[in-house]
Design a protein around this motif. Structure first.
Motif, PDB file in Angstrom:
ATOM      1  N   ARG A   1       1.834  -4.744  -5.551  1.00 21.36           N
ATOM      2  CA  ARG A   1       0.457  -5.198  -4.611  1.00 21.36           C
ATOM      3  C   ARG A   1       0.988  -6.077  -3.476  1.00 21.36           C
ATOM      4  NH1 ARG A   1      -0.992  -6.126  -9.682  1.00 21.36           N
ATOM      5  NH2 ARG A   1      -0.679  -8.396  -9.752  1.00 21.36           N
ATOM      6  N   LEU A   2       1.984  -6.826  -3.452  1.00 23.00           N
ATOM      7  CA  LEU A   2       2.420  -7.728  -2.404  1.00 23.00           C
ATOM      8  C   LEU A   2       3.049  -6.742  -1.389  1.00 23.00           C
ATOM      9  CD1 LEU A   2       4.327 -10.748  -4.111  1.00 23.00           C
ATOM     10  CD2 LEU A   2       2.147 -10.730  -2.888  1.00 23.00           C
ATOM     11  N   ALA A   3       3.615  -5.834  -1.683  1.00 19.04           N
ATOM     12  CA  ALA A   3       4.337  -4.946  -0.791  1.00 19.04           C
ATOM     13  C   ALA A   3       3.155  -4.288   0.176  1.00 19.04           C
ATOM     14  CB  ALA A   3       5.348  -3.850  -1.616  1.00 19.04           C
ATOM     15  N   VAL A   4       2.235  -3.738  -0.656  1.00 18.43           N
ATOM     16  CA  VAL A   4       1.316  -2.848   0.062  1.00 18.43           C
ATOM     17  C   VAL A   4       0.320  -3.836   1.101  1.00 18.43           C
ATOM     18  CG1 VAL A   4      -1.214  -1.965  -0.379  1.00 18.43           C
ATOM     19  CG2 VAL A   4       0.848  -1.345  -1.999  1.00 18.43           C
ATOM     20  N   GLU A   5       0.429  -5.289   0.481  1.00 16.23           N
ATOM     21  CA  GLU A   5      -0.481  -6.018   1.362  1.00 16.23           C
ATOM     22  C   GLU A   5       0.196  -6.349   2.647  1.00 16.23           C
ATOM     23  OE1 GLU A   5      -1.111  -9.494  -1.056  1.00 16.23           O
ATOM     24  OE2 GLU A   5      -2.787  -8.695  -2.209  1.00 16.23           O
ATOM     25  N   LEU A   6       1.998  -6.549   2.359  1.00 16.78           N
ATOM     26  CA  LEU A   6       2.584  -6.665   3.587  1.00 16.78           C
ATOM     27  C   LEU A   6       2.611  -5.595   4.553  1.00 16.78           C
ATOM     28  CD1 LEU A   6       4.795  -8.660   4.939  1.00 16.78           C
ATOM     29  CD2 LEU A   6       6.419  -7.347   3.528  1.00 16.78           C
ATOM     30  N   THR A   7       2.575  -4.296   3.861  1.00 14.74           N
ATOM     31  CA  THR A   7       2.395  -3.106   4.822  1.00 14.74           C
ATOM     32  C   THR A   7       1.050  -3.095   5.638  1.00 14.74           C
ATOM     33  OG1 THR A   7       3.918  -1.768   3.198  1.00 14.74           O
ATOM     34  CG2 THR A   7       2.430  -0.769   4.662  1.00 14.74           C
ATOM     35  N   GLN A   8      -0.141  -3.484   5.117  1.00 17.67           N
ATOM     36  CA  GLN A   8      -1.401  -3.584   5.656  1.00 17.67           C
ATOM     37  C   GLN A   8      -1.134  -4.555   6.819  1.00 17.67           C
ATOM     38  OE1 GLN A   8      -3.727  -4.004   2.132  1.00 17.67           O
ATOM     39  NE2 GLN A   8      -4.071  -1.720   1.729  1.00 17.67           N
ATOM     40  N   ALA A   9      -0.679  -5.678   6.292  1.00 16.48           N
ATOM     41  CA  ALA A   9      -0.431  -6.793   7.212  1.00 16.48           C
ATOM     42  C   ALA A   9       0.250  -6.308   8.514  1.00 16.48           C
ATOM     43  CB  ALA A   9      -0.121  -8.036   6.738  1.00 16.48           C
ATOM     44  N   GLU A  10       1.571  -5.648   8.174  1.00 16.26           N
ATOM     45  CA  GLU A  10       2.204  -5.371   9.488  1.00 16.26           C
ATOM     46  C   GLU A  10       1.301  -4.500  10.311  1.00 16.26           C
ATOM     47  OE1 GLU A  10       5.525  -3.808   7.337  1.00 16.26           O
ATOM     48  OE2 GLU A  10       6.579  -5.762   7.430  1.00 16.26           O
ATOM     49  N   GLN A  11       0.769  -3.490   9.743  1.00 19.17           N
ATOM     50  CA  GLN A  11      -0.124  -2.433  10.600  1.00 19.17           C
ATOM     51  C   GLN A  11      -1.258  -3.179  11.075  1.00 19.17           C
ATOM     52  OE1 GLN A  11      -1.648   0.234   7.581  1.00 19.17           O
ATOM     53  NE2 GLN A  11      -0.012   1.371   7.381  1.00 19.17           N
ATOM     54  N   ARG A  12      -1.724  -4.337  10.534  1.00 22.87           N
ATOM     55  CA  ARG A  12      -3.088  -4.888  11.525  1.00 22.87           C
ATOM     56  C   ARG A  12      -2.315  -5.756  12.729  1.00 22.87           C
ATOM     57  NH1 ARG A  12      -4.750  -5.983   6.176  1.00 22.87           N
ATOM     58  NH2 ARG A  12      -3.780  -7.948   6.315  1.00 22.87           N
ATOM     59  N   GLU A  13      -1.178  -6.145  12.329  1.00 22.62           N
ATOM     60  CA  GLU A  13      -0.501  -7.062  13.626  1.00 22.62           C
ATOM     61  C   GLU A  13      -0.026  -5.957  14.664  1.00 22.62           C
ATOM     62  OE1 GLU A  13       2.868  -9.149  11.768  1.00 22.62           O
ATOM     63  OE2 GLU A  13       1.633 -10.640  10.967  1.00 22.62           O
ATOM     64  N   ARG A  14       0.272  -4.654  14.456  1.00 17.22           N
ATOM     65  CA  ARG A  14       0.673  -3.735  15.377  1.00 17.22           C
ATOM     66  C   ARG A  14      -0.528  -3.273  15.973  1.00 17.22           C
ATOM     67  NH1 ARG A  14       4.467  -1.958  11.241  1.00 17.22           N
ATOM     68  NH2 ARG A  14       3.019  -0.371  10.487  1.00 17.22           N
ATOM     69  N   GLN A  15      -1.715  -3.236  15.479  1.00 17.83           N
ATOM     70  CA  GLN A  15      -2.637  -2.846  16.077  1.00 17.83           C
ATOM     71  C   GLN A  15      -3.356  -3.787  17.086  1.00 17.83           C
ATOM     72  OE1 GLN A  15      -5.293  -1.647  12.646  1.00 17.83           O
ATOM     73  NE2 GLN A  15      -4.336   0.350  12.176  1.00 17.83           N
ATOM     74  N   GLN A  16      -3.169  -5.008  16.493  1.00 18.04           N
ATOM     75  CA  GLN A  16      -3.635  -6.157  17.425  1.00 18.04           C
ATOM     76  C   GLN A  16      -2.726  -6.513  18.583  1.00 18.04           C
ATOM     77  OE1 GLN A  16      -3.881  -9.813  15.185  1.00 18.04           O
ATOM     78  NE2 GLN A  16      -4.849 -10.996  16.818  1.00 18.04           N
ATOM     79  N   LEU A  17      -1.493  -6.267  18.185  1.00 13.42           N
ATOM     80  CA  LEU A  17      -0.571  -6.354  19.690  1.00 13.42           C
ATOM     81  C   LEU A  17      -0.964  -5.019  20.525  1.00 13.42           C
ATOM     82  CD1 LEU A  17       1.883  -7.635  20.778  1.00 13.42           C
ATOM     83  CD2 LEU A  17       3.336  -6.162  19.338  1.00 13.42           C
ATOM     84  N   ALA A  18      -1.109  -3.924  19.790  1.00 14.20           N
ATOM     85  CA  ALA A  18      -1.359  -3.054  21.014  1.00 14.20           C
ATOM     86  C   ALA A  18      -2.714  -2.985  21.764  1.00 14.20           C
ATOM     87  CB  ALA A  18      -1.534  -1.527  19.969  1.00 14.20           C
ATOM     88  N   ARG A  19      -3.623  -3.621  21.044  1.00 16.68           N
ATOM     89  CA  ARG A  19      -4.884  -3.815  21.764  1.00 16.68           C
ATOM     90  C   ARG A  19      -4.576  -5.114  22.844  1.00 16.68           C
ATOM     91  NH1 ARG A  19      -7.289  -3.730  16.508  1.00 16.68           N
ATOM     92  NH2 ARG A  19      -7.140  -5.865  16.446  1.00 16.68           N
ATOM     93  N   ILE A  20      -3.759  -6.210  22.724  1.00 10.75           N
ATOM     94  CA  ILE A  20      -3.412  -7.097  23.442  1.00 10.75           C
ATOM     95  C   ILE A  20      -2.845  -6.506  24.605  1.00 10.75           C
ATOM     96  CG2 ILE A  20      -2.311  -9.293  24.048  1.00 10.75           C
ATOM     97  CD1 ILE A  20      -2.771  -9.809  20.819  1.00 10.75           C
TER      98      ILE A  20
END
Length: 328
Positions: free
Chosen positions: A296-315
């Motif tokens: 579950r932690l691995a899934v959450e970490l993957t999802q967090a990384e995806q969100r961070e990448r998406q946010q960085l892309a928007r910025i």
């Protein structure tokens, strides 16, 4: 002709009777005899201590011993030599009593020829040898029974009387002679919880339904509990009715204790295995739980990384748009 020399010791105070006996034996050609003559019991018994003899011919009217006591004294000191009593009267009761006291046979003076005397001597020697063989066999059996904690019994199905050996009495915790020769004496020693099943085994054997082969507990006089293994054979009359049962008892206490210890060890091992299995199951469940958490932690970490990448892309996109607008 038998070349074996038969050595005879004659205790006879009448020289005429002694001479007649010697002459009658000389008539026998089928065997060789050597006779030594003493006129008193003391002299005869003394001779037995210094020379080997095959048979003792014993008169009951010696200067130093009269009557049946002569037989008793001679039997006590004859060192295994067979005794033939010589009596001057044709009294069967006296002869039978002499045999009961240890003589092998009895002969009436004046009614005995060489052939009869020679036959009586041979039979006396054979019976004495058979008696000695039986005694040795009994001694070996008693030794084997003692070493193997085994005793034998004979039970009369009609009178309920019982004959025990010393070894059997020891199995029941009593000294020799203390075990009364009765069925009830045995019954009182059997554990109360085992008596019904044990007696049923006896009845089944007497009825011919099964062999007598059972195990039961006995209670010693000191209150301790011991185990007995019993086997027996029923002997019957011509109509098939039980006459007696002959068998053995064996002390199996040590085996029963070992069996109990083995069962306890197995029970403890099973309990330990069950505990171990429970522990393994618990550890497995814990490991699976932790593995689930990690997943579950691995899934959450993957999802967090995806969100961070998406946010960085928007910025980066917004910043690039601002630069382009400024450049115009």
């Amino acid at each position: 002709m038998d070349d074996h020399l038969i050595r005879i010791l004659l205790a006879e105070d009448n020289a005429g009777d002694a001479r007649l006996l010697a002459e009658s034996l000389r008539e026998i050609s089928a065997a060789r005899f050597e006779m030594t003559h003493e006129e008193s019991l003391k002299a005869a018994l003394g001779r037995l201590t210094t020379q080997p003899f095959d048979v003792l011919l014993l008169d009951l009217s010696l200067p130093d011993s009269q009557g049946l006591d002569t037989v008793s004294r001679a039997h006590e000191q004859a060192f295994g030599v067979p005794i033939i009593v010589l009596t001057g009267t044709d009294d069967e009761a006296t002869g039978l009593e002499a045999v009961r006291r240890g003589a092998q046979d009895y002969l009436v003076k004046g009614q005995t020829d060489g052939r009869l005397l020679a036959r009586a001597i041979r039979y006396a020697m054979q019976r004495k040898q058979a008696e000695a063989d039986l005694t040795r066999a009994k001694q070996r059996l008693e030794l084997a029974q003692k070493a193997g904690c085994v005793g034998t019994f004979e039970w009369d199905a009609r009178t309920k009387g019982t004959i025990w050996t010393d070894g059997l009495e020891a199995i029941y915790g009593v000294r020799a002679g203390e075990f009364l020769d009765t069925y009830e004496a045995w019954r009182r020693r059997v554990h109360p919880d085992d008596i019904e099943e044990t007696e049923q085994a006896i009845q089944n054997a007497l009825a011919g339904n099964a062999e007598y082969n059972t195990e039961y507990r006995v209670v010693w006089p000191d209150g301790s509990i011991h185990w007995v293994g019993a086997r027996g054979q029923v002997f019957r009359d011509e109509r098939g009715q039980p006459l007696r049962m002959v068998g053995v008892n064996m002390d199996i206490t040590e085996r029963k204790q070992s069996e109990h210890a083995l069962r306890e060890s197995r029970r403890e091992l099973q309990a330990a295995n069950q505990t171990l299995e429970q522990r393994v199951a618990a550890r497995t469940a814990e490991a699976e739980h932790r593995a689930g958490q990690l997943q579950r932690l691995a899934v959450e970490l993957t999802q967090a990384e995806q969100r961070e990448r998406q946010q960085l892309a928007r910025i980066l996109h917004d910043h690039l748009q601002q630069l382009l607008v400024g450049a115009k």
